[in-house]
Motif scaffolding. Structure first.
Motif, PDB file in Angstrom:
ATOM      1  N   ALA A 107      44.681  -5.002 -29.711  1.00 16.72           N
ATOM      2  CA  ALA A 107      44.231  -5.192 -28.132  1.00 16.72           C
ATOM      3  C   ALA A 107      43.013  -4.246 -28.005  1.00 16.72           C
ATOM      4  CB  ALA A 107      45.249  -5.069 -27.199  1.00 16.72           C
ATOM      5  N   GLU A 108      43.228  -2.932 -28.487  1.00 16.46           N
ATOM      6  CA  GLU A 108      42.035  -2.097 -28.387  1.00 16.46           C
ATOM      7  C   GLU A 108      40.845  -2.588 -29.097  1.00 16.46           C
ATOM      8  OE1 GLU A 108      43.144   1.969 -29.316  1.00 16.46           O
ATOM      9  OE2 GLU A 108      44.855   1.818 -28.297  1.00 16.46           O
ATOM     10  N   GLU A 109      40.950  -3.109 -30.498  1.00 15.17           N
ATOM     11  CA  GLU A 109      39.880  -3.621 -31.176  1.00 15.17           C
ATOM     12  C   GLU A 109      39.153  -4.838 -30.737  1.00 15.17           C
ATOM     13  OE1 GLU A 109      38.911  -4.862 -35.763  1.00 15.17           O
ATOM     14  OE2 GLU A 109      41.124  -4.721 -35.292  1.00 15.17           O
ATOM     15  N   TYR A 110      40.354  -5.715 -29.955  1.00  8.14           N
ATOM     16  CA  TYR A 110      39.522  -6.773 -29.462  1.00  8.14           C
ATOM     17  C   TYR A 110      38.742  -6.519 -28.127  1.00  8.14           C
ATOM     18  CZ  TYR A 110      39.550 -11.350 -27.047  1.00  8.14           C
ATOM     19  OH  TYR A 110      39.056 -12.451 -26.455  1.00  8.14           O
TER      20      TYR A 110
END
Length: 122
Positions: A107-110
């Protein structure tokens, strides 16, 4: 002819072990602590069976996450305790305790990619 009384294992429909969470409980790089001694069950050839390989309370970091027989989640943990006989070992969820909060890295990367793409004009 097949015997109708023989039950076959269906790996596609198999459920996770009852000791595992639905989703992975730990993430790559997360610091964890061992909740019980890990003893050699015979799979490590350089120590006698039953000897303690890593002591309860040892701290390490999650290196990878895999599945054994597609139903048992196993975390490869790198322990940094100099007293340990073995540095890297596979652990189950119930054998570990998180020493830092869980982060959803996907989620952080997205979110980062979405913000980055808004900044760039193509």
């Amino acid at each position: 002819m097949a015997d109708v009384d023989i039950l076959l294992h269906n790996s596609v429909m198999a459920k996770l072990s009852s000791k595992d969470e639905e989703r992975a409980k730990f993430f790559l790089g997360q610091k964890v602590k061992l909740l019980e001694d890990v003893k050699n069950d015979g799979t490590y050839p350089y120590l006698p069976v039953g000897s303690v390989m890593i002591e309860k309370g040892s701290q390490g970091y999650i290196r990878s996450i895999g599945d054994f027989l597609q139903v048992i989640r196993v975390y490869e943990v790198h322990f940094l305790d100099s007293r340990a006989e073995v540095e890297i070992i596979g652990c189950r969820e119930h054998e570990l305790e998180a020493l830092e909060p869980y982060r959803d890295l996907e989620a952080e990367e997205y979110e980062w990619m979405m913000n980055y793409s808004k900044q760039k004009s193509y």
